[in-house]
Design a protein around this motif. Sequence first.
Motif, PDB file in Angstrom:
ATOM      1  N   GLY A   1       0.796  -1.222   0.000  1.00 35.04           N
ATOM      2  CA  GLY A   1       0.000   0.000   0.000  1.00 35.04           C
ATOM      3  C   GLY A   1       0.823   1.263   0.000  1.00 35.04           C
ATOM      4  N   SER A   2       2.095   1.182  -0.406  1.00 36.69           N
ATOM      5  CA  SER A   2       2.926   2.384  -0.469  1.00 36.69           C
ATOM      6  C   SER A   2       2.934   2.934  -1.886  1.00 36.69           C
ATOM      7  CB  SER A   2       4.360   2.079  -0.011  1.00 36.69           C
ATOM      8  OG  SER A   2       5.013   1.212  -0.918  1.00 36.69           O
ATOM      9  N   PRO A   3       2.873   4.240  -2.057  1.00 38.97           N
ATOM     10  CA  PRO A   3       2.989   4.803  -3.402  1.00 38.97           C
ATOM     11  C   PRO A   3       4.323   4.413  -4.036  1.00 38.97           C
ATOM     12  CG  PRO A   3       2.201   6.463  -1.862  1.00 38.97           C
ATOM     13  CD  PRO A   3       2.636   5.278  -1.041  1.00 38.97           C
ATOM     14  N   VAL A   4       4.343   4.284  -5.370  1.00 36.61           N
ATOM     15  CA  VAL A   4       5.561   3.964  -6.094  1.00 36.61           C
ATOM     16  C   VAL A   4       5.727   4.961  -7.236  1.00 36.61           C
ATOM     17  CG1 VAL A   4       4.362   2.225  -7.510  1.00 36.61           C
ATOM     18  CG2 VAL A   4       6.855   2.196  -7.357  1.00 36.61           C
ATOM     19  N   ILE A   5       6.943   5.493  -7.356  1.00 42.87           N
ATOM     20  CA  ILE A   5       7.290   6.413  -8.433  1.00 42.87           C
ATOM     21  C   ILE A   5       8.313   5.718  -9.321  1.00 42.87           C
ATOM     22  CG2 ILE A   5       8.332   8.632  -9.034  1.00 42.87           C
ATOM     23  CD1 ILE A   5       7.484   9.626  -6.224  1.00 42.87           C
ATOM     24  N   HIS A   6       7.959   5.493 -10.579  1.00 41.84           N
ATOM     25  CA  HIS A   6       8.907   4.928 -11.539  1.00 41.84           C
ATOM     26  C   HIS A   6       9.511   6.077 -12.320  1.00 41.84           C
ATOM     27  CE1 HIS A   6      10.704   2.645 -14.789  1.00 41.84           C
ATOM     28  NE2 HIS A   6      10.523   1.538 -14.063  1.00 41.84           N
ATOM     29  N   THR A   7      10.842   6.173 -12.316  1.00 40.70           N
ATOM     30  CA  THR A   7      11.517   7.338 -12.886  1.00 40.70           C
ATOM     31  C   THR A   7      11.776   7.242 -14.383  1.00 40.70           C
ATOM     32  OG1 THR A   7      13.718   6.410 -12.414  1.00 40.70           O
ATOM     33  CG2 THR A   7      12.684   7.759 -10.688  1.00 40.70           C
ATOM     34  N   GLY A   8      11.354   6.145 -15.017  1.00 37.38           N
ATOM     35  CA  GLY A   8      11.750   5.939 -16.409  1.00 37.38           C
ATOM     36  C   GLY A   8      13.184   5.469 -16.428  1.00 37.38           C
ATOM     37  N   ARG A   9      14.099   6.274 -16.896  1.00 39.39           N
ATOM     38  CA  ARG A   9      15.511   5.932 -16.800  1.00 39.39           C
ATOM     39  C   ARG A   9      15.999   6.201 -15.374  1.00 39.39           C
ATOM     40  NH1 ARG A   9      18.941   9.053 -19.690  1.00 39.39           N
ATOM     41  NH2 ARG A   9      20.476   7.372 -19.724  1.00 39.39           N
ATOM     42  N   PRO A  10      16.824   5.314 -14.817  1.00 39.65           N
ATOM     43  CA  PRO A  10      17.252   5.478 -13.423  1.00 39.65           C
ATOM     44  C   PRO A  10      18.489   6.363 -13.307  1.00 39.65           C
ATOM     45  CG  PRO A  10      18.040   3.378 -14.259  1.00 39.65           C
ATOM     46  CD  PRO A  10      17.248   4.011 -15.387  1.00 39.65           C
ATOM     47  N   THR A  11      18.352   7.620 -13.693  1.00 39.07           N
ATOM     48  CA  THR A  11      19.485   8.535 -13.651  1.00 39.07           C
ATOM     49  C   THR A  11      19.643   9.131 -12.254  1.00 39.07           C
ATOM     50  OG1 THR A  11      18.148  10.449 -14.256  1.00 39.07           O
ATOM     51  CG2 THR A  11      19.070   9.137 -16.061  1.00 39.07           C
ATOM     52  N   PRO A  12      20.864   9.594 -11.906  1.00 37.87           N
ATOM     53  CA  PRO A  12      21.032  10.263 -10.608  1.00 37.87           C
ATOM     54  C   PRO A  12      20.082  11.438 -10.429  1.00 37.87           C
ATOM     55  CG  PRO A  12      23.175   9.714 -11.530  1.00 37.87           C
ATOM     56  CD  PRO A  12      22.157   9.407 -12.597  1.00 37.87           C
ATOM     57  N   GLN A  13      19.886  12.235 -11.476  1.00 39.15           N
ATOM     58  CA  GLN A  13      18.990  13.376 -11.359  1.00 39.15           C
ATOM     59  C   GLN A  13      17.559  12.939 -11.089  1.00 39.15           C
ATOM     60  OE1 GLN A  13      18.951  15.957 -14.768  1.00 39.15           O
ATOM     61  NE2 GLN A  13      17.491  17.402 -13.867  1.00 39.15           N
ATOM     62  N   ALA A  14      17.102  11.882 -11.795  1.00 32.14           N
ATOM     63  CA  ALA A  14      15.732  11.412 -11.594  1.00 32.14           C
ATOM     64  C   ALA A  14      15.535  10.890 -10.177  1.00 32.14           C
ATOM     65  CB  ALA A  14      15.408  10.320 -12.605  1.00 32.14           C
TER      66      ALA A  14
END
Length: 472
Positions: free
Chosen positions: A202-215
């Motif tokens: 039940g935790s929100p999940v954020i997928h960053t697309g590419r896993p860059t340091p900035q993202a």
Amino acid sequence: MSFGSVPLLGCSSPHALVHGQDIPNAVTIEGTTLSRGDLLGAATSVAERMGPAERVAVFAEPTVDTVLGVVGCLIAGVPVVPVPPDSGAAERAHILTDSGAQIWLGKAPDGADLPVVPVRRHARSWHTYPEPDPGAPAVVLYTSGTTGPPKGVVLGRAAIAAGLDALIEAWDWTASDVLVHGLPLFHLHGLVIGMLGALRVGSPVIHTGRPTPQAYAEAPGSLYFGVPTVWSRIVDDPDAAARLAGARLLVSGSAPLPTPVFERLRTLTGHAPIERYGMSETMITLSTRADGERRPGWVGLPVHGVQTRLRDESGAPVPHDGESIGGLQVRGPMVFDGYLNRPETTAANWTDDGWFRTGDVAVIDPEGFHRIVGRESVDLIKSGGYRVGAGEVETALLGHPAVAEVAVVGLPDADLGQRITAFVVLRHEASARELIDHVAEQLSVHKRPREIRVVDTLPRNAMGKVRKALLG
């Protein structure tokens, strides 16, 4: 999908809401955010359009459509086959033929022969589906195919639930967390743990697309998943790393985390990362804990429900002394059902007394901590009568300031049997003798590389694992 009386999505029915309440930001991906209610309503509408399909393929790009397709299959009780979007035509054809997938859900690749069922993001259905049998298959994950054509790993519904629950307990993962990751959605790490795990707890999940340091730095999370390549790039960007100081846990997996990266993460973020071990066939069986010790290069203790043991080539027990290397065998409720259409291969990977042979070699210390040496086929080097773990030599070399990346293999040698050979990517110039002597000073002399080969890059798969079979 349930484990005991708890369905996979952590609610009383596939489309009910956690604790009776919606989660407004359950999944964020491609810059689109879906509430839990919207996600399950849309996924249920996908389930209704599958018809009588017995197995379904999803072109597993990091998109909302992929998430809706997978969750729709779980709701309908239809096994889903996530297809890597970077797979070539021959590999993709093998996966589709071997799996027996009958339709594509959502986007299909060019030249697709199977019927395509669209995923409509804005459609909603509140049809109630009965909870499927816990023993039914849920996901068929295809291996990377390094030792032949990719094999379908059949993960059952109860196995996935048991594996996720064990991690939820080990990492103190709660609905108050926000998970951030940019990992592929055709793999255990990104899809099952990173997406279904968040939906279960039940935790929100954020997928960053590419896993860059900035993202990663820009995503407001408390729990971050990454492979070693991701963490290596983050520690090379100190400003991005510093912005993760407010996290609760940083988790690394899918390949060994180099000790220098572990230490830099601890220095820059204030967090010693969680390291864990698993494979598609077993889910995660070993992990350091949120409330426990974390040692660089060690993957911790068995998670809840898991037992492990080490065996030598003759099947005899290997002592738990922190030094002796043996083949790692495991058993537990999260282990897979078998390889699809391969009963003989499945049987060959199980012992007569019910343990799964992982194919990895490891050491266990007297406190039960595990260190993975690597794959028995490529990382256990037999040189001059000694058994040497490639990972130990790699860790020593990564401690040299000139070495950015390294892979150690055993190449055929008429005198030694196998010659310890290191393929290195350098930050700056260093001689082969300097690197060899560095290892001899850190480890036993017989573990030193006999040959250093400098390369521009190391061949890696989508999860950042080095493809050692291509070295030589």
